[in-house]
Scaffold this active site. Structure first.
Site, PDB file in Angstrom:
ATOM      1  N   ALA A  77      62.073   6.554  -3.755  1.00 26.98           N
ATOM      2  CA  ALA A  77      62.517   7.116  -2.477  1.00 26.98           C
ATOM      3  C   ALA A  77      62.536   8.639  -2.593  1.00 26.98           C
ATOM      4  O   ALA A  77      62.695   9.175  -3.692  1.00 26.98           O
ATOM      5  CB  ALA A  77      63.910   6.594  -2.149  1.00 26.98           C
ATOM      6  N   GLU A  82      67.717   4.460 -10.440  1.00 32.49           N
ATOM      7  CA  GLU A  82      68.655   4.813  -9.359  1.00 32.49           C
ATOM      8  C   GLU A  82      70.058   5.096  -9.880  1.00 32.49           C
ATOM      9  O   GLU A  82      70.774   5.950  -9.350  1.00 32.49           O
ATOM     10  CB  GLU A  82      68.721   3.692  -8.321  1.00 32.49           C
ATOM     11  CG  GLU A  82      67.512   3.601  -7.406  1.00 32.49           C
ATOM     12  CD  GLU A  82      66.408   2.700  -7.944  1.00 32.49           C
ATOM     13  OE1 GLU A  82      66.341   2.498  -9.178  1.00 32.49           O
ATOM     14  OE2 GLU A  82      65.605   2.217  -7.126  1.00 32.49           O
ATOM     15  N   GLU A  85      60.265  -0.932  -6.694  1.00 33.98           N
ATOM     16  CA  GLU A  85      60.707  -1.966  -5.740  1.00 33.98           C
ATOM     17  C   GLU A  85      59.568  -2.320  -4.779  1.00 33.98           C
ATOM     18  O   GLU A  85      59.402  -3.481  -4.413  1.00 33.98           O
ATOM     19  CB  GLU A  85      61.939  -1.471  -4.980  1.00 33.98           C
ATOM     20  CG  GLU A  85      63.141  -1.328  -5.917  1.00 33.98           C
ATOM     21  CD  GLU A  85      64.372  -0.798  -5.215  1.00 33.98           C
ATOM     22  OE1 GLU A  85      64.364   0.383  -4.843  1.00 33.98           O
ATOM     23  OE2 GLU A  85      65.336  -1.560  -5.041  1.00 33.98           O
ATOM     24  N   GLY A 126      62.398   3.157  -5.887  1.00 28.30           N
ATOM     25  CA  GLY A 126      61.779   2.520  -4.735  1.00 28.30           C
ATOM     26  C   GLY A 126      60.298   2.247  -4.958  1.00 28.30           C
ATOM     27  O   GLY A 126      59.730   1.329  -4.362  1.00 28.30           O
TER      28      GLY A 126
HETATM   29  C1  LIG Z   1      70.681   3.070   2.637  1.00 22.81           C
HETATM   30  C2  LIG Z   1      69.363   3.623   2.228  1.00 22.81           C
HETATM   31  C3  LIG Z   1      68.635   2.656   1.360  1.00 22.81           C
HETATM   32  C4  LIG Z   1      67.642   3.397   0.539  1.00 22.81           C
HETATM   33  C5  LIG Z   1      67.200   2.536  -0.581  1.00 22.81           C
HETATM   34  C6  LIG Z   1      66.687   3.409  -1.625  1.00 22.81           C
HETATM   35  C7  LIG Z   1      66.355   2.651  -2.885  1.00 22.81           C
HETATM   36  C8  LIG Z   1      65.539   3.487  -3.753  1.00 22.81           C
HETATM   37  C9  LIG Z   1      66.049   4.569  -4.325  1.00 22.81           C
HETATM   38  C10 LIG Z   1      65.189   5.454  -5.127  1.00 22.81           C
HETATM   39  O1  LIG Z   1      64.015   5.263  -5.301  1.00 22.81           O
HETATM   40  S1  LIG Z   1      65.942   6.807  -5.761  1.00 22.81           S
HETATM   41  C11 LIG Z   1      64.633   7.661  -6.587  1.00 22.81           C
HETATM   42  C12 LIG Z   1      64.245   6.976  -7.835  1.00 22.81           C
HETATM   43  N1  LIG Z   1      63.291   7.780  -8.551  1.00 22.81           N
HETATM   44  C13 LIG Z   1      63.615   8.598  -9.505  1.00 22.81           C
HETATM   45  O2  LIG Z   1      64.747   8.692  -9.901  1.00 22.81           O
HETATM   46  C14 LIG Z   1      62.522   9.408 -10.114  1.00 22.81           C
HETATM   47  C15 LIG Z   1      62.925  10.844 -10.133  1.00 22.81           C
HETATM   48  N2  LIG Z   1      61.870  11.668 -10.676  1.00 22.81           N
HETATM   49  C16 LIG Z   1      61.645  11.786 -12.000  1.00 22.81           C
HETATM   50  O3  LIG Z   1      62.238  11.154 -12.827  1.00 22.81           O
HETATM   51  C17 LIG Z   1      60.593  12.770 -12.413  1.00 22.81           C
HETATM   52  O4  LIG Z   1      60.497  13.736 -11.426  1.00 22.81           O
HETATM   53  C18 LIG Z   1      59.209  12.122 -12.626  1.00 22.81           C
HETATM   54  C19 LIG Z   1      58.794  11.326 -11.402  1.00 22.81           C
HETATM   55  C20 LIG Z   1      59.258  11.211 -13.854  1.00 22.81           C
HETATM   56  C21 LIG Z   1      58.162  13.231 -12.850  1.00 22.81           C
HETATM   57  O5  LIG Z   1      58.595  14.058 -13.909  1.00 22.81           O
HETATM   58  P1  LIG Z   1      57.842  15.430 -14.230  1.00 22.81           P
HETATM   59  O6  LIG Z   1      58.535  16.028 -15.398  1.00 22.81           O
HETATM   60  O7  LIG Z   1      56.400  15.196 -14.301  1.00 22.81           O
HETATM   61  O8  LIG Z   1      58.049  16.343 -12.958  1.00 22.81           O
HETATM   62  P2  LIG Z   1      59.382  16.878 -12.311  1.00 22.81           P
HETATM   63  O9  LIG Z   1      59.460  18.338 -12.528  1.00 22.81           O
HETATM   64  O10 LIG Z   1      60.538  16.074 -12.696  1.00 22.81           O
HETATM   65  O11 LIG Z   1      59.129  16.588 -10.768  1.00 22.81           O
HETATM   66  C22 LIG Z   1      58.093  17.266 -10.061  1.00 22.81           C
HETATM   67  C23 LIG Z   1      58.612  17.583  -8.680  1.00 22.81           C
HETATM   68  O12 LIG Z   1      58.776  16.365  -7.962  1.00 22.81           O
HETATM   69  C24 LIG Z   1      60.089  16.293  -7.435  1.00 22.81           C
HETATM   70  N3  LIG Z   1      60.486  14.876  -7.399  1.00 22.81           N
HETATM   71  C25 LIG Z   1      60.360  13.990  -8.386  1.00 22.81           C
HETATM   72  N4  LIG Z   1      60.779  12.784  -7.973  1.00 22.81           N
HETATM   73  C26 LIG Z   1      61.188  12.922  -6.709  1.00 22.81           C
HETATM   74  C27 LIG Z   1      61.733  12.028  -5.756  1.00 22.81           C
HETATM   75  N5  LIG Z   1      61.924  10.723  -6.005  1.00 22.81           N
HETATM   76  N6  LIG Z   1      62.045  12.513  -4.559  1.00 22.81           N
HETATM   77  C28 LIG Z   1      61.835  13.816  -4.245  1.00 22.81           C
HETATM   78  N7  LIG Z   1      61.319  14.725  -5.120  1.00 22.81           N
HETATM   79  C29 LIG Z   1      60.999  14.262  -6.327  1.00 22.81           C
HETATM   80  C30 LIG Z   1      60.917  17.119  -8.391  1.00 22.81           C
HETATM   81  O13 LIG Z   1      62.089  17.544  -7.775  1.00 22.81           O
HETATM   82  C31 LIG Z   1      59.985  18.245  -8.717  1.00 22.81           C
HETATM   83  O14 LIG Z   1      59.992  19.156  -7.652  1.00 22.81           O
HETATM   84  P3  LIG Z   1      60.785  20.528  -7.776  1.00 22.81           P
HETATM   85  O15 LIG Z   1      62.239  20.159  -7.805  1.00 22.81           O
HETATM   86  O16 LIG Z   1      60.341  21.169  -9.057  1.00 22.81           O
HETATM   87  O17 LIG Z   1      60.418  21.269  -6.547  1.00 22.81           O
END
Ligand SMILES: CCCCCCC/C=C/C(=O)SCCNC(=O)CCNC(=O)[C@H](O)C(C)(C)COP(=O)(O)OP(=O)(O)OC[C@H]1O[C@@H](n2cnc3c(N)ncnc32)[C@H](O)[C@@H]1OP(=O)(O)O
Length: 719
Positions: free
Chosen positions: A61, A123, A103, A100
Site C-alpha cells: 500500500a 505491516e 496480499e 499489500g
Molecule cells: C483501512 C485501510 C486498509 C488498508 C489495508 C492496507 C494493507 C496493506 C498495508 C501495506 O501494504 S503497508 C506497506 C507495506 N510495505 C512496506 O512496508 C514496504 C516498505 N518499503 C520498503 O521496505 C523499502 O522501501 C523497499 C520496498 C524494500 C525498497 O527499499 P530500497 O532500499 O530499495 O528503497 P527505499 O529508499 O527504502 O525506498 C525508495 C523510495 O520508495 C518509497 N517507498 C517505499 N515503499 C513505499 C510504500 N509502500 N509506500 C510509499 N512509498 C514507499 C520510499 O519512501 C523511498 O522514497 P523516499 O522516501 O526516498 O522519497
C-alpha cells in the site's frame, strides 16, 4: 497507474506503474480494477498476468496515503474480485512483493517468483497488520506457525524460502514475466476452485492453542508496549478459529483500531525519517545530491579494543580490505583471535565463508600508508588521539580520509593535527559496532562535503543507518543523554530508587532503564570523562562543593559508587547487585538503598514521593529540550536526524517515533509548560530551562513536525 497489453494472443498482462516501488496508490488500484474488468471481458483473453514495471512487483500500500483521506477503490474488494475471477490470474513477482503487494499476489491463483525476489508482510513494522486479507489467506496457504512468524516479525523471505513454505508455486532465474505468461497459457483451462486461498481450510497443528499462547507471550515480552504485534497474533488466531468471512471481519476490526493509532503514525513517520537522513545537508549548503563520495577500497582501523574490533568486523564483512593496527603485541593477538571468532560466528549464521582473509594485522602505524580511509578507535583521550592523528597525517597518502570513532570529542582539534583537515570527520559507531545500525558522521568546521559524502557512503555499504551531524561535545546522541542521566540521578537524590526509575522507563518502552543500562555499559566510563573534565571529585581536598559545579546542580552519586569500585555488571555491583561479576541479572541492592538514605541525610535532602509522571517528564523532557537546542544550534539538520539516532543508537521505543516526534505527540505546549514547572522548582538545573526554539515553535502555533524546519531556519537566521 497500470498498463494493459495483450501478449501471446491470449494473455492479458497488467503492469503496475508507480515508481519507485509500484506502491498501491489510489491510481494504481483504479488501474488494476479497470484492467481486470477489461481482461475478463475480452473473449480472446484466457488468462491474466499481473507484474510490476522496472523489475519490482509491488512495495505494498502507498504509505504516504495513510495520513490523509483515503480515496480510490479499496484494496480488499479489489483483491476479492481477482480471486473470484473466472480466468486464471498469475502474479509475476520480481524484486519485491511486500505488504499489500504480497496480499495482491495471494489473491491471484498462482505465484511465480524470480529467484532473487523477496516477499513479506512487514505491516507490523508500520504499526499495522496485513489488513487486505493477508492475515487470513497466509495461514491458510502456508500454515499457522509459518504465518505467525512472518506476520508478527514482518521479516522478508527469499524466493527459495517462500517456495519451501508453499507461498509461491515456482521460482525462476529467467525473465519472470515471460515465464509467468507461458505458465498462464498452460493453466488457462484449469479449474480454479482449488486455487482460491480464501476457500482453503486453515490447517492447524494439534497444539495450536499452546502455540498461540507462546507466541502471544513472546510478542508481549519483545513488543515493549507496541500494539500491532499483539493484533497480528489475534488476527491469525481468527484465521485459525473462524470461517473466512468472520476472520475477515475480525481482521477489519483489528485494523481499524491500529490504522488510526498514535503508534501507527509514529512508525510510519519513522519509516520516512530513516530515508530522510540519507538526504543530508550541512550548514554550508553542501548536500547529499551535490556532493560526490570518493570510492574506498582499502580501509584501516587503529586500536583494536571493543570498538575497533567491531568496526574491523563490519568492514571485512562488507568486503573491504582492512589493515587492523594495535601497537601492543599481546592485545594484537587477543584482538586477532576475537575478530576471527566474531567473523566465523557471523559467517555461520549467514551461511557464507568468513572474511578472515580480508584483514591484515599489524603493530606498526606505517602499515596504513596506502589505505583510502582510516578509522581511529583508540582510547577516548584527546591527547592520545591527537598524537595518532599527527602520525596518520605523516604516514598516509595525502588523499586518505582520517576518521575518528570518538563518542564526543572535538573533531576540529583532531583535524588541526593533520595536513588535510578537510579530509577529517568523526565516525561515531555504537557498541557492538558490527551489530548496531547507527553511525553518526560528524563534520567539523573544516570537514569537506567530499569527506562527509564518503563517510556516509561507507556507512551505507557496511549496513549502517548514517546520520550527518555537526561537531559539539557529545554530538547529538551523547549530548542529549547527559540531561537524561542527570535527571535520573537528581531523582535518586530526591527520593526515588533505581528500580522505580528503571521500571517507569521500561514501561515507556526502553529495553533497559537508565540505571540498568549504566550498569551494563560500565559506570567507570562516564566517571573517567567527568574526571578529565574536572567534575568528579575523587578527593575532598579539591574544595569543590559536593552538589554544585559552576553554579549548577551536580550529583556526585555516580562518582561515589565508582570510588567504591562499583562499576556495574563487570564488578558485580553498581546501581544493582549481581550474583557475580559479569552476570546480567540485576537485583535490587539493600546496600544501595542504605547508601542513598545516608547520602540524603548527609546533605539534608528530604526524600519525597516521586510518581511515574515526574520520572517520565523530567527524564524525557529534559532530553527533548536538549534536542531542540541541538536543532537551534544547527548540529542536526532536522528532527528526523535526532529521532533516527535515538531509535537506532539508544533503544528509544520505535513505536513512539523518537524523542522529537514524541514531543510533537505530547504537544509542544505541554512539554513547554512542564519544563517551565520543573525549572521553577529547580532553577539550578539549566537543562530544564525551555530553550528558545521550543518557545518559538509554541508561539508559532506548534506546527506539525514536518514543518519544524521552516521555523528552525528562521530561528537560526536570527541568531
Ligand atoms: C483501512 C485501510 C486498509 C488498508 C489495508 C492496507 C494493507 C496493506 C498495508 C501495506 O501494504 S503497508 C506497506 C507495506 N510495505 C512496506 O512496508 C514496504 C516498505 N518499503 C520498503 O521496505 C523499502 O522501501 C523497499 C520496498 C524494500 C525498497 O527499499 P530500497 O532500499 O530499495 O528503497 P527505499 O529508499 O527504502 O525506498 C525508495 C523510495 O520508495 C518509497 N517507498 C517505499 N515503499 C513505499 C510504500 N509502500 N509506500 C510509499 N512509498 C514507499 C520510499 O519512501 C523511498 O522514497 P523516499 O522516501 O526516498 O522519497
Amino acid at each position: 497507474m497500470a498498463q494493459y497489453t495483450r501478449v501471446s494472443g491470449s494473455v492479458g498482462l497488467i503492469t503496475l506503474q508507480s515508481p519507485p516501488v509500484n506502491a498501491l496508490s489510489a491510481a494504481v488500484r483504479q488501474g488494476i480494477v479497470d484492467l481486470m474488468q477489461r481482461a475478463l471481458s475480452e473473449p480472446e483473453v484466457k488468462s491474466v498476468v499481473i507484474c510490476g514495471q522496472n523489475g519490482i512487483f509491488c512495495g505494498g500500500a502507498d504509505i504516504k496515503e495513510f495520513g490523509g483521506q483515503m480515496s480510490g477503490p479499496p484494496l480488499i474488494p479489489m483483491i476479492h474480485a481477482i480471486e473470484a475471477a473466472s480466468k486464471p490470474v498469475v502474479a509475476a513477482i520480481e524484486g519485491i512483493a511486500l505488504g499489500g503487494g504480497l496480499e495482491l499476489a495471494l489473491g491471484c491463483h498462482y505465484r511465480i517468483a524470480h529467484s532473487k525476489a523477496r516477499v513479506g508482510l512487514p505491516e507490523v513494522t508500520l504499526g499495522l497488520l496485513p489488513g487486505a486479507g493477508g492475515s487470513q489467506r497466509l495461514p491458510r496457504l502456508i500454515g499457522v506457525p509459518a504465518a505467525l512468524d512472518l506476520i508478527t516479525t514482518g521479516r522478508h523471505v527469499t524466493a527459495a524460502e517462500a517456495l519451501k513454505f508453499g507461498l509461491v508455486d515456482q521460482i525462476t532465474d529467467h525473465n519472470t514475466v515471460n515465464v509467468a505468461v507461458k505458465f498462464a497459457q498452460r493453466v488457462a483451462d484449469q479449474p480454479l476452485d482449488a486455487r482460491r486461498i480464501s476457500t482453503y481450510p486453515c490447517l492447524c497443528p494439534s497444539d495450536v492453542a499452546v502455540l498461540f499462547e507462546e507466541v502471544m507471550q513472546r510478542v508481549r515480552r519483545t513488543a515493549r508496549g507496541a500494539i500491532a504485534p499483539i493484533a497480528c497474533v489475534q488476527a491469525v488466531r481468527a484465521a485459525a478459529t473462524l470461517p473466512y468471512n468472520q476472520g475477515m471481519e475480525r481482521e477489519r476490526e483489528l485494523m481499524a483500531t491500529l490504522f488510526t493509532s498514535g503508534q501507527a503514525r509514529a512508525l510510519q513517520y519513522f519509516f520516512f525519517a530513516q530515508r530522510a537522513v540519507g538526504r543530508w545537508s550541512m550548514p554550508s549548503g553542501a548536500r547529499w545530491d551535490t556532493s560526490k563520495p570518493r570510492p574506498v577500497h582499502k580501509a584501516a582501523v587503529i586500536g583494536l579494543g571493543t570498538m575497533g574490533r567491531g568496526i574491523t568486523v563490519a568492514l571485512a564483512q562488507a568486503g573491504f580490505s582492512v589493515v587492523a593496527v594495535e601497537t601492543q603485541e599481546k592485545q594484537l593477538m587477543e584482538a586477532k583471535q576475537a575478530i576471527s571468532g566474531m567473523l566465523e560466528r557471523g559467517a555461520k549464521r549467514r551461511g557464507v565463508a568468513p572474511a578472515l582473509d580480508k584483514i591484515n594485522y599489524g603493530r606498526n602505524i606505517q602499515s596504513v600508508a596506502d589505505v583510502d580511509l582510516v578509522i581511529e578507535a583508540v582510547f577516548e583521550d584527546m591527547a592520545l588521539k591527537k598524537k595518532v592523528f599527527q602520525q596518520l597525517s605523516a604516514v598516509c597518502k595525502p588523499s586518505t580520509f582520517l576518521c575518528s570513532n570518538t563518542s564526543g570529542l572535538d573533531i576540529d582539534q583532531l583535524a588541526c593535527q593533520t595536513r588535510n583537515p578537510e579530509l577529517v570527520v568523526g565516525m561515531h559507531f555504537f557498541a557492538p559496532a558490527h551489530v548496531m545500525k547507527l553511525l553518526e558522521v560528524v563534520y567539523g568546521p573544516k570537514s569537506s562535503p567530499l569527506a562527509v559524502a564518503t563517510a556516509m557512503q561507507l556507512g551505507k555499504k557496511i549496513g549502517k543507518v548514517s546520520v550527518a551531524v555537526g561537531n559539539c561535545r557529545g554530538f547529538v546522541g551523547n549530548r542529549m543523554l547527559k540531561p537524561y542521566l542527570e535527571q535520573a540521578l537528581f531523582l535518586l537524590e530526591e527520593g526515588a530508587t533505581p528500580e522505580f526509575v528503571d521500571q517507569v522507563l521500561e514501561e515507556f518502552g526502553f529495553a533497559m532503564g537508565v540505571f540498568r543500562m549504566s550498569d551494563l555499559s560500565g559506570l567507570d566510563v562516564g566517571w573517567k570523562v567527568r574526571m578529565a573534565d574536572g567534575l568528579a571529585m575523587p578527593d575532598p581536598t579539591t574544595g569543590q562543593p559536593t552538589r554544585l559545579r559552576q553554579g549548577r546542580r551536580y550529583s556526585p552519586l555516580g562518582d561515589l559508587l565508582c570510588e567504591q569500585g562499583r562499576f556495574g555488571q563487570k564488578t558485580g555491583r553498581g546501581w544493582y547487585q549481581y550474583d557475580k561479576p559479569g552476570s546480567q541479572v540485576a537485583k535490587p541492592d539493600p546496600w544501595l538503598h542504605s547508601f542513598l538514605d545516608e547520602y540524603r541525610a548527609r546533605h539534608a535532602l528530604v526524600a519525597h514521593r516521586i510518581d511515574h509522571q515526574e520520572v517520565l517528564e523530567r527524564c524525557l523532557y529534559s532530553m527533548i529540550n536538549e534536542g531542540f537546542r541541538i536543532l537551534e544550534d544547527g548540529i542536526a539538520a532536522g528532527p528526523e536526524d535526532i529521532d533516527v539516532i535515538y531509535v537506532f543508537g539508544y533503544s528509544w521505543p520505535r513505536h513512539h517515533g523518537g524523542p522529537m516526534f514524541y514531543a510533537a505527540t505530547v504537544g509542544l505546549n505541554k512539554v513547554l509548560e512542564r519544563l517551565e514547572h520543573y525549572y521553577q522548582a529547580h532553577p539550578d538545573v539549566p537543562s530544564l530551562q525551555p530553550c528558545h526554539l521550543l518557545r518559538k515553535l509554541v508561539a508559532s502555533g506548534s506546527p506539525p513536525i514536518q514543518k519544524w524546519r521552516e521555523v528552525i531556519k528562521k530561528v537560526r537566521s536570527q541568531l
